[in-house]
Design a protein around this motif. Structure first.
Motif, PDB file in Angstrom:
ATOM      1  N   PRO A  37      -2.935  10.979  -7.344  1.00  0.00           N
ATOM      2  CA  PRO A  37      -3.563   9.992  -6.462  1.00  0.00           C
ATOM      3  C   PRO A  37      -2.941  10.004  -5.070  1.00  0.00           C
ATOM      4  O   PRO A  37      -1.723  10.147  -4.911  1.00  0.00           O
ATOM      5  CB  PRO A  37      -3.305   8.668  -7.168  1.00  0.00           C
ATOM      6  CG  PRO A  37      -2.097   8.898  -7.995  1.00  0.00           C
ATOM      7  CD  PRO A  37      -2.163  10.333  -8.428  1.00  0.00           C
TER       8      PRO A  37
ATOM      9  N   LEU B 155       4.007   3.434  -5.272  1.00  0.00           N
ATOM     10  CA  LEU B 155       3.679   2.015  -5.377  1.00  0.00           C
ATOM     11  C   LEU B 155       4.506   1.362  -6.485  1.00  0.00           C
ATOM     12  O   LEU B 155       4.993   0.234  -6.327  1.00  0.00           O
ATOM     13  CB  LEU B 155       2.183   1.843  -5.652  1.00  0.00           C
ATOM     14  CG  LEU B 155       1.706   0.381  -5.759  1.00  0.00           C
ATOM     15  CD1 LEU B 155       1.892  -0.343  -4.434  1.00  0.00           C
ATOM     16  CD2 LEU B 155       0.247   0.321  -6.193  1.00  0.00           C
TER      17      LEU B 155
ATOM     18  N   THR C 168       0.665   5.705   0.088  1.00  0.00           N
ATOM     19  CA  THR C 168      -0.120   6.922   0.276  1.00  0.00           C
ATOM     20  C   THR C 168       0.660   8.123  -0.263  1.00  0.00           C
ATOM     21  O   THR C 168       1.887   8.083  -0.397  1.00  0.00           O
ATOM     22  CB  THR C 168      -0.442   7.151   1.762  1.00  0.00           C
ATOM     23  OG1 THR C 168       0.786   7.235   2.502  1.00  0.00           O
ATOM     24  CG2 THR C 168      -1.286   6.021   2.313  1.00  0.00           C
TER      25      THR C 168
ATOM     26  N   GLU D  47       0.844  -1.198   0.000  1.00  0.00           N
ATOM     27  CA  GLU D  47       0.000   0.000   0.000  1.00  0.00           C
ATOM     28  C   GLU D  47       0.879   1.248   0.000  1.00  0.00           C
ATOM     29  O   GLU D  47       1.931   1.279   0.645  1.00  0.00           O
ATOM     30  CB  GLU D  47      -0.903  -0.012   1.226  1.00  0.00           C
ATOM     31  CG  GLU D  47      -2.003   1.020   1.229  1.00  0.00           C
ATOM     32  CD  GLU D  47      -3.026   0.768   2.328  1.00  0.00           C
ATOM     33  OE1 GLU D  47      -4.085   1.411   2.303  1.00  0.00           O
ATOM     34  OE2 GLU D  47      -2.755  -0.087   3.205  1.00  0.00           O
TER      35      GLU D  47
ATOM     36  N   ALA E 123       0.879   8.726  -5.072  1.00  0.00           N
ATOM     37  CA  ALA E 123       0.899   7.411  -4.408  1.00  0.00           C
ATOM     38  C   ALA E 123       1.188   6.288  -5.393  1.00  0.00           C
ATOM     39  O   ALA E 123       1.841   5.300  -5.044  1.00  0.00           O
ATOM     40  CB  ALA E 123      -0.442   7.169  -3.704  1.00  0.00           C
ATOM     41  N   ILE E 124       0.728   6.418  -6.635  1.00  0.00           N
ATOM     42  CA  ILE E 124       0.978   5.363  -7.625  1.00  0.00           C
ATOM     43  C   ILE E 124       2.464   5.314  -7.977  1.00  0.00           C
ATOM     44  O   ILE E 124       3.032   4.228  -8.156  1.00  0.00           O
ATOM     45  CB  ILE E 124       0.095   5.576  -8.864  1.00  0.00           C
ATOM     46  CG1 ILE E 124      -1.374   5.313  -8.514  1.00  0.00           C
ATOM     47  CG2 ILE E 124       0.540   4.643 -10.006  1.00  0.00           C
ATOM     48  CD1 ILE E 124      -2.340   5.540  -9.659  1.00  0.00           C
TER      49      ILE E 124
ATOM     50  N   GLU F  49      -4.757  -1.108  -7.699  1.00  0.00           N
ATOM     51  CA  GLU F  49      -5.845  -0.144  -7.610  1.00  0.00           C
ATOM     52  C   GLU F  49      -5.268   1.186  -7.144  1.00  0.00           C
ATOM     53  O   GLU F  49      -4.357   1.218  -6.312  1.00  0.00           O
ATOM     54  CB  GLU F  49      -6.909  -0.606  -6.606  1.00  0.00           C
ATOM     55  CG  GLU F  49      -7.461  -1.999  -6.863  1.00  0.00           C
ATOM     56  CD  GLU F  49      -8.178  -2.541  -5.640  1.00  0.00           C
ATOM     57  OE1 GLU F  49      -8.665  -1.724  -4.823  1.00  0.00           O
ATOM     58  OE2 GLU F  49      -8.220  -3.769  -5.486  1.00  0.00           O
ATOM     59  N   GLY F  50      -5.821   2.293  -7.675  1.00  0.00           N
ATOM     60  CA  GLY F  50      -5.366   3.591  -7.187  1.00  0.00           C
ATOM     61  C   GLY F  50      -5.888   4.736  -8.026  1.00  0.00           C
ATOM     62  O   GLY F  50      -6.163   4.586  -9.215  1.00  0.00           O
TER      63      GLY F  50
ATOM     64  N   HIS G 147      -3.772   7.477  -2.870  1.00  0.00           N
ATOM     65  CA  HIS G 147      -3.770   6.097  -2.341  1.00  0.00           C
ATOM     66  C   HIS G 147      -3.647   5.111  -3.494  1.00  0.00           C
ATOM     67  O   HIS G 147      -4.251   5.311  -4.565  1.00  0.00           O
ATOM     68  CB  HIS G 147      -5.063   5.814  -1.561  1.00  0.00           C
ATOM     69  CG  HIS G 147      -5.122   4.435  -0.987  1.00  0.00           C
ATOM     70  ND1 HIS G 147      -5.807   3.399  -1.592  1.00  0.00           N
ATOM     71  CD2 HIS G 147      -4.554   3.909   0.129  1.00  0.00           C
ATOM     72  CE1 HIS G 147      -5.673   2.303  -0.865  1.00  0.00           C
ATOM     73  NE2 HIS G 147      -4.919   2.577   0.182  1.00  0.00           N
ATOM     74  N   ALA G 148      -2.857   4.073  -3.291  1.00  0.00           N
ATOM     75  CA  ALA G 148      -2.728   2.983  -4.272  1.00  0.00           C
ATOM     76  C   ALA G 148      -2.386   1.707  -3.530  1.00  0.00           C
ATOM     77  O   ALA G 148      -1.701   1.727  -2.501  1.00  0.00           O
ATOM     78  CB  ALA G 148      -1.642   3.316  -5.298  1.00  0.00           C
TER      79      ALA G 148
END
Length: 418
Positions: free
Chosen positions: A287, A223, A204, A202, A219-220, A278-279, A289-290
């Motif tokens: 973004p 990630l 953020t 995860e 965030a992506i 997902e994100g 969150h991812a």
């Protein structure tokens, strides 16, 4: 006398061809999808089949509503060893929206093929074990010890409420050897399998408009960097036991044509499959969150603790990134020199007219629960055709062959002098 009885058992399997097909059809006819791990109704069918075997006692276990497992026990004439036949009652979902040309629960027989959801994974394999027990029940004076069938729920969900539960709570669910009829091939005797670790990663960030990326933290992007490190797990060094690497190499000429080019290399290394990502909410927003989930498979010689430590080191140093293990299971194997492996390979060669491969298994099975309990285990089942997809089927000739192998291995193991 022994030779003639053994020959008779082989003939009896062939004579029971129609009965074997009908048993498989009865199991296929009742849906047992996982998710939602519902084996309540199919367990009733399996229980009736067990109770039809003279001398069989049956216990039913339901650790959670509708997650039902069965244990059947059949005693021989004298005390002796305990042989386990293990199978799982649950299947993949029916997925009726797929382009089925036959009813998923119809058990259609056509051109030497038997169709239906779960017929190869693994209701056909269970039918083979049930027939083996039924035939050996006719000759209980000829063998010692006992045959136990553990027909479990929850395998497709890793088995903690099925075989795992039985081994924790039922002493006679374990024994001196285990034959699992899970999907594979009668031409490959599987003595071990890779471990697994499912992880969730995860990330953020902080929000901004997509035109003002300097004001936010993506965030992506975080990630993506974390997933690059996750893939680096495939390069972590380890040392596999020579008996395993040598078996994989010997099996390759037989095993790869059946299981796919590259199987040998896959068995010998860590693999990381990033399955979901997902994100974000919009292309023009940074973004915040991812999240991604991945399936990591471990060869014998590697442990989940080693991989977890690497992820702690690598991902723990990244801002805004966290990870957790969703599921963990260590790799396991039975030494290919163990009696149950040798006997299964010998009987498979006798039945098929050609020596089988003796190899590890890429995917998981409930055998992973038995090996940590000190139970030598092999997997020998049916070749999967369209497993999990439309028109799943098995070859009837293979169904008979696997039933014959299960029957003769059980007889040889329980009638051997100790």
């Amino acid at each position: 006398m022994v030779a003639s009885l053994r020959e008779r058992l082989a003939r009896d399997v062939e004579a029971a061809r129609d009965s074997l097909i009908e048993t498989t059809r009865q199991l296929v006819a009742v849906a047992s999808p996982n998710p939602p791990s519902d084996t309540h109704d199919v367990a009733a069918v399996a229980e009736a089949l067990l109770r039809d075997i003279p001398g069989m006692t049956v216990e039913r276990f339901e650790p959670e509503p509708r997650v039902v497992s069965l244990v059947g026990r059949l005693e021989g004439a004298r005390p002796g060893r305990r042989l386990i036949f293990n199978g799982h009652l649950d299947t993949f979902p029916l997925l009726e929206e797929l382009p089925w040309t036959v009813p998923p629960l119809g058990g259609v027989l056509a051109d030497g093929k038997l169709y239906g959801r779960g017929v190869c994974d693994m209701k056909g394999g269970m039918a083979c074990s049930l027939l083996a027990a039924a035939l050996l029940a006719r000759h209980r004076d000829a063998w010692s010890g006992e045959i136990v069938l553990t027909l479990a729920g929850d395998e497709e969900n890793m088995g903690s409420l099925g075989t795992g539960y039985l081994l924790q709570h039922v002493p006679h669910a374990a024994g001196d050897a285990n034959i699992c009829g899970d999907v594979g091939s009668p031409r490959i005797v599987r003595f071990g399998e890779k471990g697994l670790m499912w992880v969730e990663v995860e990330a953020t960030g902080s929000p901004a408009h997509g035109a003002h990326v300097h004001r936010g933290t993506n965030a992506i992007d975080r990630l993506r960097a974390a997933l690059d490190r996750l893939k680096d797990l495939e390069t972590v060094p380890f040392q596999a036991p020579p008996v395993v690497t040598e078996a994989i190499a010997r099996a390759k000429p037989i095993s790869e044509p059946l299981s796919g080019d590259g199987e040998a290399e896959t068995l010998r290394r860590v693999t990381v499959n990033i399955g979901t990502i997902e994100g974000g909410t919009s292309p023009n927003l940074v973004p915040t969150h991812a999240i991604a989930r991945a399936d990591i498979r471990l060869p014998v010689g590697m442990t989940t603790d080693v991989l977890a430590a690497r992820l702690d080191d690598w991902l723990g140093a990244m801002d805004g990134v966290s990870w957790r293990a969703i599921r963990r299971f260590e790799p396991s194997f039975t030494d290919p020199g163990q009696e149950i492996v040798r006997r299964t390979a010998a009987v498979a060669g006798e039945v098929l007219g050609q020596a089988p491969a003796v190899n590890m298994r890429v995917g998981g099975s409930d055998s992973r629960w038995y090996r940590p309990h000190g139970v030598p285990t092999v997997v020998l089942g049916l070749t999967p055709f369209n497993m999990g997809g439309a028109d799943e089927y098995v070859l009837v000739d293979e169904l008979v062959a696997v039933a014959k192998i299960h029957t003769l291995v059980a007889y040889d193991f329980l009638s051997a002098e100790q």
